[in-house]
Design a protein around this motif. Sequence first.
Motif, PDB file in Angstrom:
ATOM      1  N   LEU A 301       0.831  -1.196   0.000  1.00 46.14           N
ATOM      2  CA  LEU A 301       0.000   0.000   0.000  1.00 46.14           C
ATOM      3  C   LEU A 301       0.870   1.253   0.000  1.00 46.14           C
ATOM      4  O   LEU A 301       0.619   2.203  -0.743  1.00 46.14           O
ATOM      5  N   GLU A 302       1.919   1.250   0.829  1.00 48.27           N
ATOM      6  CA  GLU A 302       2.814   2.407   0.891  1.00 48.27           C
ATOM      7  C   GLU A 302       3.529   2.603  -0.436  1.00 48.27           C
ATOM      8  O   GLU A 302       3.693   3.721  -0.917  1.00 48.27           O
ATOM      9  N   GLU A 303       3.938   1.482  -1.017  1.00 52.99           N
ATOM     10  CA  GLU A 303       4.615   1.561  -2.318  1.00 52.99           C
ATOM     11  C   GLU A 303       3.699   2.204  -3.358  1.00 52.99           C
ATOM     12  O   GLU A 303       4.126   3.048  -4.155  1.00 52.99           O
ATOM     13  N   MET A 304       2.449   1.822  -3.330  1.00 51.03           N
ATOM     14  CA  MET A 304       1.496   2.363  -4.311  1.00 51.03           C
ATOM     15  C   MET A 304       1.250   3.849  -4.064  1.00 51.03           C
ATOM     16  O   MET A 304       1.139   4.641  -4.994  1.00 51.03           O
ATOM     17  N   ARG A 305       1.191   4.200  -2.799  1.00 46.35           N
ATOM     18  CA  ARG A 305       0.979   5.602  -2.439  1.00 46.35           C
ATOM     19  C   ARG A 305       2.160   6.442  -2.934  1.00 46.35           C
ATOM     20  O   ARG A 305       1.978   7.518  -3.509  1.00 46.35           O
ATOM     21  N   LEU A 335      -7.979   0.262   4.638  1.00 44.15           N
ATOM     22  CA  LEU A 335      -7.223   1.502   4.823  1.00 44.15           C
ATOM     23  C   LEU A 335      -7.128   2.203   3.477  1.00 44.15           C
ATOM     24  O   LEU A 335      -6.793   1.563   2.477  1.00 44.15           O
ATOM     25  N   THR A 336      -7.459   3.475   3.467  1.00 46.59           N
ATOM     26  CA  THR A 336      -7.457   4.224   2.210  1.00 46.59           C
ATOM     27  C   THR A 336      -6.688   5.524   2.355  1.00 46.59           C
ATOM     28  O   THR A 336      -6.850   6.248   3.348  1.00 46.59           O
ATOM     29  N   TYR A 337      -5.840   5.796   1.378  1.00 46.68           N
ATOM     30  CA  TYR A 337      -5.237   7.111   1.232  1.00 46.68           C
ATOM     31  C   TYR A 337      -5.901   7.796   0.052  1.00 46.68           C
ATOM     32  O   TYR A 337      -6.032   7.203  -1.011  1.00 46.68           O
ATOM     33  N   ASP A 338      -6.304   9.028   0.250  1.00 44.53           N
ATOM     34  CA  ASP A 338      -6.770   9.832  -0.875  1.00 44.53           C
ATOM     35  C   ASP A 338      -5.673  10.826  -1.229  1.00 44.53           C
ATOM     36  O   ASP A 338      -5.007  11.361  -0.344  1.00 44.53           O
ATOM     37  N   TRP A 349      -9.388  21.622  -2.969  1.00 47.14           N
ATOM     38  CA  TRP A 349      -8.675  20.362  -3.179  1.00 47.14           C
ATOM     39  C   TRP A 349      -9.577  19.402  -3.939  1.00 47.14           C
ATOM     40  O   TRP A 349     -10.761  19.267  -3.621  1.00 47.14           O
ATOM     41  N   LEU A 350      -9.016  18.752  -4.931  1.00 48.60           N
ATOM     42  CA  LEU A 350      -9.790  17.799  -5.713  1.00 48.60           C
ATOM     43  C   LEU A 350      -9.191  16.405  -5.579  1.00 48.60           C
ATOM     44  O   LEU A 350      -7.987  16.213  -5.798  1.00 48.60           O
ATOM     45  N   GLU A 351     -10.011  15.444  -5.257  1.00 48.50           N
ATOM     46  CA  GLU A 351      -9.523  14.077  -5.127  1.00 48.50           C
ATOM     47  C   GLU A 351      -9.204  13.526  -6.523  1.00 48.50           C
ATOM     48  O   GLU A 351     -10.061  13.502  -7.404  1.00 48.50           O
ATOM     49  N   VAL A 352      -7.958  13.076  -6.687  1.00 47.15           N
ATOM     50  CA  VAL A 352      -7.592  12.505  -7.986  1.00 47.15           C
ATOM     51  C   VAL A 352      -7.191  11.042  -7.879  1.00 47.15           C
ATOM     52  O   VAL A 352      -7.017  10.363  -8.886  1.00 47.15           O
ATOM     53  N   SER A 353      -6.999  10.578  -6.648  1.00 45.36           N
ATOM     54  CA  SER A 353      -6.639   9.179  -6.496  1.00 45.36           C
ATOM     55  C   SER A 353      -7.071   8.686  -5.135  1.00 45.36           C
ATOM     56  O   SER A 353      -7.137   9.452  -4.172  1.00 45.36           O
ATOM     57  N   SER A 354      -7.386   7.408  -5.105  1.00 45.49           N
ATOM     58  CA  SER A 354      -7.768   6.763  -3.872  1.00 45.49           C
ATOM     59  C   SER A 354      -7.036   5.428  -3.886  1.00 45.49           C
ATOM     60  O   SER A 354      -7.201   4.654  -4.811  1.00 45.49           O
ATOM     61  N   VAL A 355      -6.179   5.239  -2.913  1.00 42.13           N
ATOM     62  CA  VAL A 355      -5.360   4.022  -2.883  1.00 42.13           C
ATOM     63  C   VAL A 355      -5.767   3.217  -1.660  1.00 42.13           C
ATOM     64  O   VAL A 355      -5.708   3.725  -0.540  1.00 42.13           O
ATOM     65  N   SER A 356      -6.204   1.987  -1.888  1.00 45.81           N
ATOM     66  CA  SER A 356      -6.773   1.228  -0.780  1.00 45.81           C
ATOM     67  C   SER A 356      -6.210  -0.180  -0.666  1.00 45.81           C
ATOM     68  O   SER A 356      -5.874  -0.812  -1.662  1.00 45.81           O
ATOM     69  N   ALA A 380      -5.618 -14.194  -0.481  1.00 43.58           N
ATOM     70  CA  ALA A 380      -4.624 -13.158  -0.739  1.00 43.58           C
ATOM     71  C   ALA A 380      -5.212 -11.805  -0.358  1.00 43.58           C
ATOM     72  O   ALA A 380      -6.389 -11.706  -0.025  1.00 43.58           O
ATOM     73  N   HIS A 381      -4.404 -10.786  -0.381  1.00 39.77           N
ATOM     74  CA  HIS A 381      -4.904  -9.432  -0.182  1.00 39.77           C
ATOM     75  C   HIS A 381      -4.943  -8.689  -1.517  1.00 39.77           C
ATOM     76  O   HIS A 381      -4.070  -8.895  -2.351  1.00 39.77           O
ATOM     77  N   THR A 382      -5.975  -7.864  -1.685  1.00 40.08           N
ATOM     78  CA  THR A 382      -6.043  -7.077  -2.916  1.00 40.08           C
ATOM     79  C   THR A 382      -5.921  -5.592  -2.586  1.00 40.08           C
ATOM     80  O   THR A 382      -6.350  -5.148  -1.518  1.00 40.08           O
ATOM     81  N   LEU A 383      -5.315  -4.885  -3.515  1.00 49.85           N
ATOM     82  CA  LEU A 383      -5.155  -3.435  -3.367  1.00 49.85           C
ATOM     83  C   LEU A 383      -5.377  -2.782  -4.717  1.00 49.85           C
ATOM     84  O   LEU A 383      -5.154  -3.415  -5.751  1.00 49.85           O
ATOM     85  N   ASN A 384      -5.804  -1.535  -4.678  1.00 46.87           N
ATOM     86  CA  ASN A 384      -5.834  -0.802  -5.926  1.00 46.87           C
ATOM     87  C   ASN A 384      -5.752   0.686  -5.683  1.00 46.87           C
ATOM     88  O   ASN A 384      -5.899   1.156  -4.558  1.00 46.87           O
ATOM     89  N   GLY A 385      -5.474   1.390  -6.773  1.00 46.46           N
ATOM     90  CA  GLY A 385      -5.377   2.831  -6.669  1.00 46.46           C
ATOM     91  C   GLY A 385      -5.534   3.464  -8.033  1.00 46.46           C
ATOM     92  O   GLY A 385      -5.215   2.849  -9.050  1.00 46.46           O
ATOM     93  N   SER A 386      -6.029   4.678  -8.034  1.00 52.09           N
ATOM     94  CA  SER A 386      -6.104   5.408  -9.292  1.00 52.09           C
ATOM     95  C   SER A 386      -4.720   5.966  -9.578  1.00 52.09           C
ATOM     96  O   SER A 386      -4.078   6.516  -8.690  1.00 52.09           O
ATOM     97  N   ALA A 387      -4.306   5.843 -10.822  1.00 52.91           N
ATOM     98  CA  ALA A 387      -2.963   6.329 -11.158  1.00 52.91           C
ATOM     99  C   ALA A 387      -2.920   6.790 -12.613  1.00 52.91           C
ATOM    100  O   ALA A 387      -2.197   6.234 -13.387  1.00 52.91           O
ATOM    101  N   LEU A 388      -3.672   7.759 -12.883  1.00 56.31           N
ATOM    102  CA  LEU A 388      -4.602   8.559 -12.090  1.00 56.31           C
ATOM    103  C   LEU A 388      -5.918   8.732 -12.836  1.00 56.31           C
ATOM    104  O   LEU A 388      -6.017   8.340 -13.988  1.00 56.31           O
ATOM    105  N   ALA A 389      -6.886   9.401 -12.154  1.00 53.22           N
ATOM    106  CA  ALA A 389      -8.131   9.770 -12.815  1.00 53.22           C
ATOM    107  C   ALA A 389      -7.908  11.094 -13.541  1.00 53.22           C
ATOM    108  O   ALA A 389      -7.365  12.032 -12.983  1.00 53.22           O
TER     109      ALA A 389
END
Length: 423
Positions: A301-305, A335-338, A349-356, A380-389
């Motif tokens: 998750l940190e790597e993706m952020r 856990l989500t980072y925007d 501020w405009l949300e352009v990505s959500s990494v969860s 397994a665990h799944t994660l995703n994130g916008s990169a980018l909208a």
Amino acid sequence: MLQLNVIREQKDQVIERLKVKNFDAAAIIEQVYNLDADRRRTQNESDNLLAESNQLSRQVGDLMKAGKKAEADDLKNKSGALKESIAKLQQQLAAIEEEQQQLLVQVPNMPSEKVPAGRTPEDNEVVFSHGELPQLPDSAKPHWELAEQYGLIDFELGVKLTGAGFPVYKNKGARLQRALINFFLDRATAAGYIEIQPPVLVNKDSGFGTGQLPDKEGQMYHVTLDDLYLIPTAEVPVTNIYRDVILDTAQLPVKNCGYTPCFRREAGSYGKDVRGLNRLHQFDKVEIVQVAHPEKSYETLEEMREYVAGLLKELELPFRTLKLCGGDMSFASALTYDMEVYSGAQKRWLEVSSVSNFESFQSNRLKLRFREGKEKPQLAHTLNGSALALPRIVAALLENNQGENGIRIPKALVPYTGFEFIN
RNA sequence: GGUGAGGUGGGUGAGAGGCCGAAACCAACAGUUUGCUAAACUGUCAUACGGGUUAAACCGUAUCGAGGGUUCGAAUCCCUCCCUCACCGCCA
């Protein structure tokens, strides 16, 4: 979907943790817990009767072969009597499982321990910020005016063709879209993500797997004639690739990326917030998806952020990273980072990505597992994130980079746009 | 859209009412042999749920596209649905 054994073994902790999401789970979890006991008791009874019945059948076969027809008929009658109770038990069992499932899908994912409590977006924690906020003159225009002035986006034409929220990009506006998509895909593949071009229509099973169905049915466009859904994000098809799959540990982490248009009904949102590119029914997005080992998923998750932050730096956009509070998190996330960029003319501020990180919430629905050596498969665990909208990135680029010579394109993008200014 | 064929384990594919969770082969994994590799040989090799165990072992049940039916007993027979493939039609 939460795992049953977690509820069975840590019922009270589950209820406690869900309070962080402002979800009162006590009643529903208690019910699931009781149904679980019911289910096991019923299955046990049913299995025992089935075992008996199977044994009788085998005996009948042996007797028939031996020519002992009378004795065989005797056992047949016995077996017939068993059948009724078996049928009844199996019906009970099916009903219990159905009820349990129906309750279970209503329960959101448990937030990770790191998630701050809170109810509204104001309670989100700013964990990182980067870049200076642009100081624009009072004459600075919001992006929808710039888009019109330079002939980049035609919102009215979109209304004619389809309806509000379906803009038409033209000239350098269209070219900018294509540039951003290519830029994002190139960066993602350079970072080790495998590029996927998935279908943009998915079936019910896929919608269920990632958690859009049944909870958010009204958020997706539904093609009823074929019972298919337009994807709200590439997350849905790209994650569902691994539905009903057992991976080998060596295959982890799986890193995929994909560009797709995304479709959202956004029922009930109107007003100033949705002006211009701020909120659309159709928009473009490059998504990154990872399937990770449970012990590594938070590192991932940190790597993706970090990865997404790197993109924003390259685009020279001021941004901040928020760790979402329990109340602002999505149903499926642990856990989500925007990531939000600052849009200078709108001054917001405009949300352009959500990494969860979804931990095993999606994989439990997807039956996405991995196997370590000879061990039993585990989720397994799944994660995703916008990169980018794209839309809000475009909004911020237009607004922040406006000047006397027109709109400046950030250096990293120039090789993709083929122009340095929009004028 | 029409017609035909077919859906069996990671893959190919046999099985045509009980001895079938399912032959054989391939792949994979472990081992023996070997200077190394290869070959050969031996073994292992589906999942879920329930019981059991500290954990295993082990036991039970279910699963041969899905759902129903016939039967004491179904991968096998019958019905419905779904999907895939081939050919024709249409077509980017």
